[in-house]
Design an enzyme around this catalytic site. Structure first.
Site, PDB file in Angstrom:
ATOM      1  N   GLU A 424     -26.326 -37.758 -19.454  1.00  0.00           N
ATOM      2  CA  GLU A 424     -25.916 -37.091 -20.684  1.00  0.00           C
ATOM      3  C   GLU A 424     -24.443 -36.695 -20.660  1.00  0.00           C
ATOM      4  O   GLU A 424     -23.772 -36.720 -21.695  1.00  0.00           O
ATOM      5  CB  GLU A 424     -26.783 -35.862 -20.941  1.00  0.00           C
ATOM      6  CG  GLU A 424     -28.187 -36.175 -21.422  1.00  0.00           C
ATOM      7  CD  GLU A 424     -29.155 -36.514 -20.296  1.00  0.00           C
ATOM      8  OE1 GLU A 424     -30.304 -36.914 -20.604  1.00  0.00           O
ATOM      9  OE2 GLU A 424     -28.771 -36.387 -19.115  1.00  0.00           O
ATOM     10  N   ALA A 448     -33.090 -32.828 -27.875  1.00  0.00           N
ATOM     11  CA  ALA A 448     -32.173 -31.686 -27.809  1.00  0.00           C
ATOM     12  C   ALA A 448     -32.258 -30.970 -26.471  1.00  0.00           C
ATOM     13  O   ALA A 448     -31.256 -30.475 -25.949  1.00  0.00           O
ATOM     14  CB  ALA A 448     -32.474 -30.712 -28.947  1.00  0.00           C
ATOM     15  N   PRO A 453     -26.934 -31.160 -19.649  1.00  0.00           N
ATOM     16  CA  PRO A 453     -25.969 -31.772 -18.717  1.00  0.00           C
ATOM     17  C   PRO A 453     -24.686 -32.248 -19.402  1.00  0.00           C
ATOM     18  O   PRO A 453     -23.669 -32.424 -18.733  1.00  0.00           O
ATOM     19  CB  PRO A 453     -26.746 -32.955 -18.124  1.00  0.00           C
ATOM     20  CG  PRO A 453     -28.179 -32.593 -18.281  1.00  0.00           C
ATOM     21  CD  PRO A 453     -28.247 -31.849 -19.572  1.00  0.00           C
ATOM     22  N   HIS A 493     -39.342 -31.225 -25.125  1.00  0.00           N
ATOM     23  CA  HIS A 493     -39.119 -32.158 -26.228  1.00  0.00           C
ATOM     24  C   HIS A 493     -39.193 -31.464 -27.584  1.00  0.00           C
ATOM     25  O   HIS A 493     -39.353 -32.124 -28.604  1.00  0.00           O
ATOM     26  CB  HIS A 493     -40.161 -33.287 -26.186  1.00  0.00           C
ATOM     27  CG  HIS A 493     -40.151 -34.081 -24.922  1.00  0.00           C
ATOM     28  ND1 HIS A 493     -40.774 -33.660 -23.780  1.00  0.00           N
ATOM     29  CD2 HIS A 493     -39.576 -35.269 -24.620  1.00  0.00           C
ATOM     30  CE1 HIS A 493     -40.592 -34.549 -22.815  1.00  0.00           C
ATOM     31  NE2 HIS A 493     -39.864 -35.531 -23.300  1.00  0.00           N
TER      32      HIS A 493
END
Length: 703
Positions: A424, A448, A453, A493
């Site tokens: 990320e 989201a 990171p 999630h």
């Protein structure tokens, strides 16, 4: 001696350093600049009451390798520099005066107008390599720098570079910073994609007060061996002749072979870590040990060996000292920034200021939000060849875990639409480098909850670039982020993150609630020259959740574009109810729009609903006007309520609309818990819903 261990640079026929013959002109130029850098450091120390007002660091001890690198850079190259790299700046042609303007935070500081530290360049000047803004460069710059090389490789592959030049990126790092996880992400992508980048590692065996043996199990040269495809070489970074040859070889390799190479240069640290952490506090005998490898006496001897007279060398030193003294006085006398300019360049101006195209073209079919997003990206890729799209699982056959990129990789090729590793930080930070070279990245964070990171890059690199470069380097970056809870997604999630994002200044945050808005805002976000995070609620992607049917709309035409920062009143209250004082406004976004619509059906004519659509910039005038019109307001969010954007907005409205309010500004959000539970019944207990919203509306109307 140069060490070409485990390299295969067969096209170069440099077997020994003895074959290297550098001209006297080059040696004298290097010596003059090296002595200039030393004199600058000495001047700052002699005048520390003035020069240490703001923290600075110098290149003392690193001058040889830095000048060697600078002399390889061409005007069409790019550089991402380490905060100690002042000799690189001198080597590319910057003047001491210009650097001193930054040292003293003066108005004419060419990099930032007095906004950022010494040695933090951002340069866009004809005839010079491009140096985009970066943070304090303790490893974080490796990702944007690699993103630049990635962008160059992409543009080359698409035939979009304007000439036959072969740009190279120089990424300069201190050895201690190579322990950063983000450096590993950069190295991984450099070898995976075969990118034209030179990583220069300057190893002085110190962090701040920690030594190399305390911080690492291996040096950068040894570490890089684990990245298959990374060429490597070692040089004595205190020896200019050896350093020049090493950097020449590295740049030639990157320029011709178009693959990454790492140069590990061992150097002494002869100055302070920074002016705020002085060498005498912790160095002890180590300083005299490092002084043995001072690059200046070494280069002086090389000049003598080249039959340059001592008198000529002395003259070079005198010229450097005179120039530095003159420039120091000029910088001291230069004006500071005009205080009234303090808030300029938070964002670059956007060209998208008006709604254009047809939102509801005749005969067009309705579409769901996820398809509207797909079609918008498809339109962008077809229209703008410099655009590319990448992230985890968006390429190949799958086209995203929500099929939001379905078939795009097949249509546009793996160079334009591709999968990334689980990185990320690279996904977010590489867009800064892409933007600097003219590529325009759309990227995706898969959920989201996975963005964390990448927050370091979003905060330190993307958000600050426009402001700290005095407007020279806004970063065009469109970051798509599926968000929100949707029927048992569980703790990793389902999260909502907008309040965290809204505490990052210098980025824009968009949150569409229907297909038409999704398409129009996606186009505007792509064309915006600033970083934009597009939050896309999974629960309204397909309009399958009861009550979200209105998220499916007639699809706008290909020309449709909707400016950021424009709220939408999606439901109006009746004038009669307003006149009777029996109305309120619900301020919300995303899934909240549909909870509000469902709840409002129980209060016919009494509820106005404002869909914010963009959270930053916020259309505060529309919101404030709505609150003043009704005198009662509910701010609705899916986030946990405590310390949220919703509470902040409610507090602002309470102050600004105090005279018009007939009740406190209400807020409703999720329970203040650290995660959303997996079990759907527990999830329902935590989150808002239409019934909870109806209860709040009833209480507020009866207040």
């Amino acid at each position: 001696m140069l060490n070409f261990e485990q390299t295969d640079l067969e096209y170069m026929q440099k077997d020994t350093l003895e074959a290297v013959k550098l001209g006297v002109d080059l040696l004298t130029k290097a010596y003059r600049l090296m002595f200039t850098a030393k004199t600058m450091a000495d001047t700052y120390e002699e005048n520390k009451a003035v020069c240490s007002k703001y923290v600075h660091s110098t290149s003392r001890g690193h001058e040889a390798i830095q000048l060697a690198a600078a002399f390889q850079l061409k005007s069409y190259d790019y550089a991402s520099l380490y905060y100690r790299d002042e000799a690189v700046l001198l080597g590319i042609g910057m003047q001491p005066y210009e650097l001193m303007l930054q040292l003293m935070a003066k108005a004419d500081d060419p990099f930032s107008g007095g906004r950022t530290y010494y040695g933090h360049p951002s340069l866009r000047r004809k005839g010079f390599p491009t140096i985009p803004h970066q943070s304090s460069a303790t490893g974080m710059q490796a990702i944007p720098a690699t993103g630049m090389a990635h962008g160059i490789a992409y543009l080359e592959g698409q035939g979009l570079l304007q000439n036959d030049e072969k740009p190279v990126v120089l990424c300069s790092l201190g050895d201690g910073s190579v322990t950063e996880g983000e450096v590993a992400e950069a190295f991984q992508m450099a070898v995976l994609k075969g990118l034209p980048i030179v990583y220069l590692i300057q190893d002085n065996d110190w962090g701040i007060s920690a030594t190399g043996r305390e911080m690492r199990a291996m040096d950068a040269y040894e570490y890089a061996a684990g990245f298959k495809g990374m060429e490597r070489l070692r040089v004595n970074g205190a020896d200019f002749v050896e350093s020049f040859e090493g950097m020449r070889v590295a740049f030639e390799y990157a320029r011709q072979v178009r693959r990454p190479i790492l140069v590990h240069a061992k150097v002494p640290l002869l100055g302070h870590h920074t002016s705020g952490v002085r060498r005498e506090w912790y160095r002890g005998n180590n300083l005299s040990e490092h002084a043995i490898n001072d690059p200046i006496p070494k280069l002086r001897q090389a000049l003598l060996d080249a039959e340059v007279s001592p008198e000529e060398i002395d003259l070079l030193e005198q010229l450097a000292q005179k120039a530095v003294a003159h420039d120091y006085q000029r910088a001291l006398d230069a004006p500071g920034p005009e205080p009234a300019t303090f808030d300029q360049h938070e964002f670059a101006p956007t060209p998208i200021t008006e709604e254009k195209g047809q939102r509801s073209p005749a005969g067009a079919a309705k579409t769901i939000m996820v398809d509207a997003a797909l079609h918008a990206v498809d339109d962008i890729l077809r229209t703008y060849p410099e655009a590319l799209f990448y992230g985890q699982d968006v390429g190949g056959e799958l086209g995203g875990v929500f099929r939001e990129a379905a078939l795009l990789a097949k249509k546009y090729g793996d160079a334009r639409v591709f999968n990334t590793p689980i990185q990320e930080a690279y996904i977010v930070g590489s867009t800064a480098g892409m933007s600097a070279v003219g590529a325009k990245a759309i990227v995706e964070i898969q959920f989201a909850d996975y963005i964390w990171p990448g927050i370091n890059q979003l905060v330190e690199e993307l958000s600050k670039s426009c402001y700290l470069s005095n407007g020279k380097f806004p970063i065009q970056s469109l970051i798509r982020v599926p968000i929100g809870a949707y029927g048992g997604g569980g703790p990793y999630h389902s999260g909502s993150i907008e309040s965290t994002l809204l505490n990052i200044r210098g980025i824009k945050v968009v949150f569409p609630s229907n297909a038409a808005d999704m398409k129009g805002l996606m186009k505007a976000a792509f064309l915006d020259p600033n970083p934009v995070v597009m939050l896309e609620h999974k629960g309204i992607y397909w309009s399958k959740v009861p009550g979200t049917e209105d998220a499916k709309t007639v699809e706008p035409d290909e020309e449709y574009i909707l400016p950021l920062g424009k709220a939408n009143i999606v439901q109006q209250a009746d004038q009669e109810q307003i006149r009777m004082g029996n109305s309120l406004t619900v301020i919300t976004y995303g899934m909240g729009v549909y909870w509000a619509k469902t709840a409002a059906a129980q209060f016919t004519g009494s509820v106005e609903i404002v869909d914010l659509r963009t959270l930053n910039p916020l259309d505060y005038e529309t919101v404030k006007s709505s609150v003043e019109r009704h005198g009662k307001a509910l701010v609705l969010t899916e986030e946990p309520l405590m310390n949220s954007f919703a509470e902040s907005l409610a507090g602002r409205l309470s102050k600004d609309c105090f005279q018009q309010l007939d009740a406190p500004v209400y807020t409703l959000g999720a329970a203040n818990l650290p995660a959303i539970p997996l079990n759907v019944e527990l999830e329902k207990m935590m989150l808002p819903n239409a019934d909870k919203v109806a209860g709040a509306i009833e209480e507020l109307l009866n207040y």
